[in-house]
Design a protein around this motif. Structure first.
Motif, PDB file in Angstrom:
ATOM      1  N   GLN A   2       0.842  -1.191   0.000  1.00 20.30           N
ATOM      2  CA  GLN A   2       0.000   0.000   0.000  1.00 20.30           C
ATOM      3  C   GLN A   2       0.883   1.249   0.000  1.00 20.30           C
ATOM      4  O   GLN A   2       1.781   1.380   0.824  1.00 20.30           O
ATOM      5  CB  GLN A   2      -0.888  -0.013   1.235  1.00 20.30           C
ATOM      6  N   THR A   4       0.738   5.711  -0.582  1.00 22.24           N
ATOM      7  CA  THR A   4      -0.067   6.912  -0.727  1.00 22.24           C
ATOM      8  C   THR A   4       0.524   7.674  -1.895  1.00 22.24           C
ATOM      9  O   THR A   4       1.680   8.117  -1.840  1.00 22.24           O
ATOM     10  CB  THR A   4      -0.048   7.766   0.555  1.00 22.24           C
ATOM     11  N   GLU A   8      -3.685   9.815  -2.342  1.00 19.00           N
ATOM     12  CA  GLU A   8      -4.647   8.713  -2.407  1.00 19.00           C
ATOM     13  C   GLU A   8      -3.960   7.395  -2.082  1.00 19.00           C
ATOM     14  O   GLU A   8      -2.892   7.098  -2.604  1.00 19.00           O
ATOM     15  CB  GLU A   8      -5.250   8.611  -3.806  1.00 19.00           C
ATOM     16  N   THR A   9      -4.590   6.589  -1.238  1.00 12.16           N
ATOM     17  CA  THR A   9      -4.045   5.275  -0.900  1.00 12.16           C
ATOM     18  C   THR A   9      -4.334   4.313  -2.040  1.00 12.16           C
ATOM     19  O   THR A   9      -5.473   4.202  -2.497  1.00 12.16           O
ATOM     20  CB  THR A   9      -4.676   4.763   0.399  1.00 12.16           C
ATOM     21  N   LYS A  10      -3.259   3.637  -2.503  1.00 15.40           N
ATOM     22  CA  LYS A  10      -3.406   2.687  -3.615  1.00 15.40           C
ATOM     23  C   LYS A  10      -2.607   1.429  -3.326  1.00 15.40           C
ATOM     24  O   LYS A  10      -1.571   1.473  -2.671  1.00 15.40           O
ATOM     25  CB  LYS A  10      -2.907   3.310  -4.921  1.00 15.40           C
ATOM     26  N   GLN A  11      -3.087   0.324  -3.851  1.00 16.38           N
ATOM     27  CA  GLN A  11      -2.390  -0.954  -3.779  1.00 16.38           C
ATOM     28  C   GLN A  11      -1.554  -1.109  -5.046  1.00 16.38           C
ATOM     29  O   GLN A  11      -2.017  -0.784  -6.144  1.00 16.38           O
ATOM     30  CB  GLN A  11      -3.381  -2.109  -3.681  1.00 16.38           C
ATOM     31  N   THR A  12      -0.342  -1.627  -4.904  1.00 19.84           N
ATOM     32  CA  THR A  12       0.509  -1.852  -6.067  1.00 19.84           C
ATOM     33  C   THR A  12       1.469  -2.997  -5.797  1.00 19.84           C
ATOM     34  O   THR A  12       1.781  -3.295  -4.639  1.00 19.84           O
ATOM     35  CB  THR A  12       1.307  -0.583  -6.435  1.00 19.84           C
ATOM     36  N   SER A  23       3.545   1.033 -14.223  1.00 23.80           N
ATOM     37  CA  SER A  23       2.191   0.555 -13.900  1.00 23.80           C
ATOM     38  C   SER A  23       1.152   1.669 -14.020  1.00 23.80           C
ATOM     39  O   SER A  23      -0.011   1.401 -14.309  1.00 23.80           O
ATOM     40  CB  SER A  23       2.153  -0.057 -12.495  1.00 23.80           C
ATOM     41  N   LEU A  24       1.581   2.909 -13.826  1.00 22.66           N
ATOM     42  CA  LEU A  24       0.670   4.054 -13.948  1.00 22.66           C
ATOM     43  C   LEU A  24       0.703   4.670 -15.344  1.00 22.66           C
ATOM     44  O   LEU A  24       0.059   5.694 -15.588  1.00 22.66           O
ATOM     45  CB  LEU A  24       1.034   5.123 -12.908  1.00 22.66           C
TER      46      LEU A  24
END
Length: 64
Positions: A2, A4, A8-12, A23-24
């Motif tokens: 996880q 930020t 925004e909190t995101k899983q990667t 990935s983005l």
């Protein structure tokens, strides 16, 4: 893991800054990267690891 990203909190699954940018879909753009308030120069994107809980700020340049 996880992260930020820009507030925004995101899983990667990305293990490095470079992997995160890929990935983005930002790896082909000019991007300023900061990890935990430390600027990461482009030449270090591939070797800079990310860990669970890191805070990442990404800034892209927009022409116009």
């Amino acid at each position: 893991m996880q992260l930020t990203i820009n507030g925004e909190t995101k899983q990667t699954d990305a293990g490095t800054v470079r992997e995160l940018l890929v990935s983005l879909e930002l790896h082909k753009q000019a991007v300023a990267v900061e990890v935990n308030r430390e600027v990461v120069p482009k030449k270090l994107h591939e070797s800079t690891p990310l860990k669970d809980g890191d805070t990442v700020e990404l800034v892209t340049l927009v022409g116009g």
